[in-house]
Design a protein around this motif. Structure first.
Motif, PDB file in Angstrom:
ATOM      1  N   TYR A   7       2.600  10.870  -6.322  1.00  0.00           N
ATOM      2  CA  TYR A   7       3.618  11.424  -7.203  1.00  0.00           C
ATOM      3  C   TYR A   7       3.040  11.711  -8.585  1.00  0.00           C
ATOM      4  CZ  TYR A   7       7.314  10.974 -10.701  1.00  0.00           C
ATOM      5  OH  TYR A   7       8.122  11.150 -11.783  1.00  0.00           O
ATOM      6  N   LEU A   8       2.197  10.780  -9.087  1.00  0.00           N
ATOM      7  CA  LEU A   8       1.710  10.936 -10.455  1.00  0.00           C
ATOM      8  C   LEU A   8       0.618  11.991 -10.573  1.00  0.00           C
ATOM      9  CD1 LEU A   8       1.575   7.233 -11.639  1.00  0.00           C
ATOM     10  CD2 LEU A   8       3.169   8.983 -12.338  1.00  0.00           C
ATOM     11  N   PHE A   9      -0.265  12.090  -9.546  1.00  0.00           N
ATOM     12  CA  PHE A   9      -1.455  12.912  -9.722  1.00  0.00           C
ATOM     13  C   PHE A   9      -1.422  14.232  -8.959  1.00  0.00           C
ATOM     14  CE2 PHE A   9      -2.776   8.711 -10.926  1.00  0.00           C
ATOM     15  CZ  PHE A   9      -3.579   8.945 -12.037  1.00  0.00           C
TER      16      PHE A   9
ATOM     17  N   LEU B 251       2.461   6.326  -2.464  1.00  0.00           N
ATOM     18  CA  LEU B 251       3.472   7.292  -2.884  1.00  0.00           C
ATOM     19  C   LEU B 251       3.433   7.484  -4.388  1.00  0.00           C
ATOM     20  CD1 LEU B 251       6.398   6.056  -0.626  1.00  0.00           C
ATOM     21  CD2 LEU B 251       5.073   8.134  -0.359  1.00  0.00           C
ATOM     22  N   LEU B 252       3.280   6.357  -5.115  1.00  0.00           N
ATOM     23  CA  LEU B 252       3.260   6.429  -6.580  1.00  0.00           C
ATOM     24  C   LEU B 252       2.091   7.278  -7.060  1.00  0.00           C
ATOM     25  CD1 LEU B 252       4.493   5.272  -9.223  1.00  0.00           C
ATOM     26  CD2 LEU B 252       2.748   3.525  -9.117  1.00  0.00           C
ATOM     27  N   VAL B 253       0.892   7.001  -6.509  1.00  0.00           N
ATOM     28  CA  VAL B 253      -0.296   7.727  -6.962  1.00  0.00           C
ATOM     29  C   VAL B 253      -0.145   9.215  -6.670  1.00  0.00           C
ATOM     30  CG1 VAL B 253      -2.756   8.029  -6.604  1.00  0.00           C
ATOM     31  CG2 VAL B 253      -1.796   5.744  -6.714  1.00  0.00           C
TER      32      VAL B 253
ATOM     33  N   GLN C  39       0.801  -1.227   0.000  1.00  0.00           N
ATOM     34  CA  GLN C  39       0.000   0.000   0.000  1.00  0.00           C
ATOM     35  C   GLN C  39       0.827   1.266   0.000  1.00  0.00           C
ATOM     36  OE1 GLN C  39      -2.828  -0.411   3.103  1.00  0.00           O
ATOM     37  NE2 GLN C  39      -3.733  -2.210   2.178  1.00  0.00           N
ATOM     38  N   LEU C  40       1.838   1.320   0.867  1.00  0.00           N
ATOM     39  CA  LEU C  40       2.580   2.579   0.970  1.00  0.00           C
ATOM     40  C   LEU C  40       3.303   2.936  -0.331  1.00  0.00           C
ATOM     41  CD1 LEU C  40       3.154   4.905   2.783  1.00  0.00           C
ATOM     42  CD2 LEU C  40       5.113   3.705   3.676  1.00  0.00           C
ATOM     43  N   PRO C  41       4.016   1.988  -0.974  1.00  0.00           N
ATOM     44  CA  PRO C  41       4.629   2.346  -2.252  1.00  0.00           C
ATOM     45  C   PRO C  41       3.610   2.846  -3.268  1.00  0.00           C
ATOM     46  CG  PRO C  41       5.493   0.264  -1.504  1.00  0.00           C
ATOM     47  CD  PRO C  41       4.417   0.644  -0.550  1.00  0.00           C
ATOM     48  N   LEU C  42       2.436   2.190  -3.318  1.00  0.00           N
ATOM     49  CA  LEU C  42       1.430   2.629  -4.285  1.00  0.00           C
ATOM     50  C   LEU C  42       0.865   3.993  -3.936  1.00  0.00           C
ATOM     51  CD1 LEU C  42      -0.617  -0.450  -5.383  1.00  0.00           C
ATOM     52  CD2 LEU C  42       0.716   1.104  -6.757  1.00  0.00           C
TER      53      LEU C  42
END
Lengths: 319, 275
Positions: free
Chosen positions: B119-121, B115-117, B110-113
């Motif tokens: 970062y992207l949005f 962060l990813l979301v 969950q945490l990596p995702l």
């Protein structure tokens, strides 16, 4: 057993595919052009930018791009880090062992605390020991890892000066000195992560043992004249461990999340801190690859849980 | 324990809601003469590296942290109940697909995702609704989107057993349509465990928000959430430990109180008492 393991492996594949699809769709849905870092550079003339777009196939339909990306990932072609100027797979391979070492030892520490404490608490429910253990567990999993990490640094590094608070991969020492230094710098990160997990595992173990300990077969084992230690270890714990393994496997995503935080606090050079650095540097290929590696690690640990499951309860592998 | 926790949580909530009206120090008043001063009469919680009053910042940050926690809980419960209800009332392939998705989400890191979301949005939403609101919506939605799975499973399990109960059959025999059955008869009876799960979700969401802010990837630097305060404080641990301690203690107290309340609720709602 072998057949069962193979079957679990086959079941794990679709979830990996699903995760990779989610990752890819996220990237594709994101506004802007995440791979455009090189293409939007003003030093690069428009013709080359167009050529780059065609080369990377940015304007193709999404499904074709997904399949191409997946094939590239499977070939080990993970792209090129914008920030570090080396291949992403090399970068990650350098970092993964550190993360696995920290996460693995913290899990061992967590289980080494949670199993005895949970079993003992369940043997005497509502005793003083049980209540103290329960309260400690509550405090333990209400304390966020980033706060305990700072507290430990404050106490052991700043005030007492016993432990180093920066984790180093290149210790300038040999022989026993090297092991001692590595051990000393690993104490705090492993303790932070391990104690946090131990708190929730203790509660799982306690309630799992409580469910089992009053069953008839335990009474039978006792009345056969087995001594208490044998009853608990061979009869109770083995069966109580089955739900615990499931819950531990379900905790794996949270464990890796905690690893990111601890790596960031103690500056451990693992893939978690690599992810944060990459995000701060807008290094998209690295971010994608690290997230995917985290997903793979979670799936692998779930797979291991399934296999342990089959070993704990042979009935499961024969179904 | 649970009752004491309700009192603590109520005190914390009213402090962050009403506190700024009583403690009228602005959160961004920079005073270099009072830089990093320890707690005292002038500044009850001390000051940070710019001489800004920490009590005022804590009160302001508490509002955001608690608001994120509750809003994310609402998102998680709505999504979870919806998916759990659809999956529980429909048999066959819809149920199977929804449960496969639920299991898939449970296996996501969950945490990596998160962060990813983010970062992207982040930039996209920032342009759409402004820096503060954009990050708030994003964080609430994303945390909610990664917390609905337990609720969905609970609701589905409740639906599977309630669906076969006599009172549901009686309602169906009286000619109730499926939507009416779900909304009037099954759903209200399945909400007990959902409330418990929702309580614990608030704590998890507060921790998630603080984690993001602590990693420097949550709210922008001028908005002092509790996690952000810790992030800023960690470089001054040796000279100004009070800075980190107050913010950390606030997160800890809130989360502990919420967890105890959840536990108390579970005991109160669970008819199958242990021992």
């Amino acid at each position: 057993m072998g057949k069962y393991t193979v079957r679990r492996l086959v079941i794990a594949l679709p979830s990996l595919l699903g995760i990779s699809l989610i990752l890819f769709v996220l990237l594709a849905l994101a506004p802007g052009d995440p791979f455009g870092e090189l293409a939007t550079n003003s030093n690069i003339p428009p013709e080359i930018r167009e050529a780059l777009r065609v080369k990377f196939g940015i304007d193709d339909p999404i499904l074709i791009r997904y399949v191409r990306w997946l094939i590239a990932m499977l070939h080990g072609d993970w792209g090129f880090s914008f920030a570090s100027r080396i291949n992403v797979d090399q970068l990650i391979l350098q970092r993964v062992p550190t993360t696995l070492f920290v996460v693995g030892s913290s899990q061992i520490l967590a289980l080494a605390i949670a199993l005895p404490v949970g079993v003992y608490a369940a043997m005497r429910p509502y005793s003083i020991f049980d209540q103290i253990a329960n309260t400690m567990a509550f405090i333990g999993f209400s304390l966020p890892t980033f706060f305990t990490g700072l507290l430990l640094i404050l106490i052991f590094s700043v005030n007492l000066g016993w432990l180093p608070f920066v984790y180093r991969a290149d210790i300038a020492a040999t022989g026993w000195q090297w092991y001692w230094e590595s051990f000393k710098q690993a104490i705090m990160p492993v303790a932070v992560l391990g104690l946090f997990q131990a708190a929730s595992y203790t509660r799982y173990v306690r309630s799992a043992v409580l469910d089992v300990i009053r069953l008839d077969y335990v009474t039978t084992a006792r009345s056969k004249g087995l001594n208490e230690a044998k009853v608990i270890i061979k009869h109770v714990v083995r069966n109580a461990l089955i739900p615990v393994v499931t819950l531990v496997a379900l905790q794996m995503p949270a464990v890796f999340g905690g690893a990111i935080v601890t790596e960031q606090i103690f500056r451990i050079p693992g893939i978690g801190s690599l992810l944060i650095t990459a995000i701060l540097a807008n290094d998209t290929p690295v971010i994608m690859a690290v997230t995917f590696v985290f997903a793979c690690l979670v799936v692998v640990f779930n797979l291991m849980a399934d296999i342990i499951y089959g070993w704990l309860d042979p009935r499961i592998s024969y179904r | 324990m649970a009752v004491a926790s309700v009192v603590i949580l109520a005190a914390l909530t009213s402090a962050v809601l009403l506190g700024p009206f009583i403690w009228r120090v602005p959160i961004n008043e920079i005073d270099f003469t009072a830089r990093l001063s320890a707690p005292g009469w002038q500044h009850p919680f001390g000051t940070d590296d710019l001489g800004q009053d920490l009590l005022a910042r804590m009160l302001y940050g508490g509002r955001i942290s608690l608001a994120v926690g509750f809003a994310a809980m609402v998102v998680a419960i709505i999504a979870g109940t919806l998916i759990g209800a659809i999956s529980g009332i429909s048999r066959g392939s819809v149920d199977a697909v929804l449960m496969w998705i639920t299991d898939l989400f449970l296996a996501l890191p969950q945490l990596p995702l998160l962060l990813l979301v983010i970062y992207l949005f982040r930039d996209f939403l920032k342009n759409l609704v402004g820096p503060e609101g954009g990050v708030f919506i994003l964080i609430v939605l994303v945390i909610g989107a990664f917390r609905w799975m337990p609720v969905a499973r609970l609701v589905r399990a409740q639906f599977l057993s309630l669906r076969e109960k006599e009172f549901v059959e009686a309602a169906r025999a009286l000619g109730a349509t499926t939507p009416r059955l779900v909304v009037r008869h099954i759903l209200p009876n399945s909400l007990g465990p959902v409330i418990v799960a929702g309580t614990i979700d608030v704590a998890a969401a507060i921790i998630a928000e603080s984690t993001l802010s602590f990693l420097g990837l949550g709210f922008p630097p001028d908005i002092p959430t509790w996690g952000r305060l810790l992030f800023d404080a960690k470089d001054y641990l040796d000279i100004a430990p009070h800075w980190a301690l107050f913010a950390g203690a606030a997160i800890f107290l809130t989360v502990l109180a919420i967890n105890f309340i959840g536990d108390g609720l579970r005991d109160a709602l669970d008819p199958r008492k242990v021992m």
